[in-house]
Design an enzyme around this catalytic site. Sequence first.
Site, PDB file in Angstrom:
ATOM      1  N   VAL A  91      34.769   6.909  67.186  1.00  0.00           N
ATOM      2  CA  VAL A  91      33.445   6.680  66.604  1.00  0.00           C
ATOM      3  C   VAL A  91      33.050   7.830  65.681  1.00  0.00           C
ATOM      4  O   VAL A  91      32.943   7.669  64.467  1.00  0.00           O
ATOM      5  CB  VAL A  91      32.380   6.484  67.713  1.00  0.00           C
ATOM      6  CG1 VAL A  91      30.988   6.345  67.102  1.00  0.00           C
ATOM      7  CG2 VAL A  91      32.711   5.266  68.564  1.00  0.00           C
ATOM      8  N   CYS A  92      32.853   8.995  66.247  1.00  0.00           N
ATOM      9  CA  CYS A  92      32.280  10.124  65.502  1.00  0.00           C
ATOM     10  C   CYS A  92      33.213  10.666  64.434  1.00  0.00           C
ATOM     11  O   CYS A  92      32.746  11.189  63.416  1.00  0.00           O
ATOM     12  CB  CYS A  92      31.883  11.231  66.468  1.00  0.00           C
ATOM     13  SG  CYS A  92      30.805  10.647  67.794  1.00  0.00           S
TER      14      CYS A  92
END
Length: 229
Positions: free
Chosen positions: A125-126
């Site tokens: 995600v990040c």
Amino acid sequence: MNTFNKSAVEKNKWMIDPDDAVMLLIDHQSGLFQLVRDMDQPTLRNHAIALAKVAKLANLPTFTTASVPDGPNGPLIPEIHEANPDAVYIPRTGQINAWDNPEWTKAIEKTGRKTLIIAGTLTSVCMAFPALSALLKGYKVFCVVDASGNWSQMATDLTVARITQAGAMPIDTYAVLAEIMSTWNRADAFDFANIMIDHIVPPYRALFESYNKAQSVQRDGHETKLDNQ
């Protein structure tokens, strides 16, 4: 004779040009670290610190950010800004993808640079979301997988496949250091080496110790007796 050709490295589109690079360290937060299962936490922590130190040493513009740091994700680990006081923290207003924060993209655009070195926890995600967004805007993107950390090895494998298909280049922390360092024929070479030893490849210290010992023996003509003998 030094045959190193720096210009050849700079023109290689598959490698990092330090003069065009920006370091992005995203969501290396104490709470999120608790979710990491594809590497041990000390390794992840060390690699994130190493990237901060390399960016400082090489004068790369560096930006950090955190996802709801006042909540369960927790604050950024303090060592990143301790290692690189020049790094600029850019707060977010709830965006999961750092690229959706206008202040984040504005800061990157202001550098005029087009190569991004991205590490973020969690990897899928990040790290991945900003990488995919940056690719869409024409940036060259290097994703530092072993300085990111994910909730499972399967998730990491899927993410690496996804970003690679999109055009990003997965890379490890050691390779980032080596590409930015470029040559041992530089005044700060051993500063890079110390980052390597302290945070990435600790066994490399043994090579330096054996080399230094060999040099002292050659210089003195004999081995020095131990102090207690």
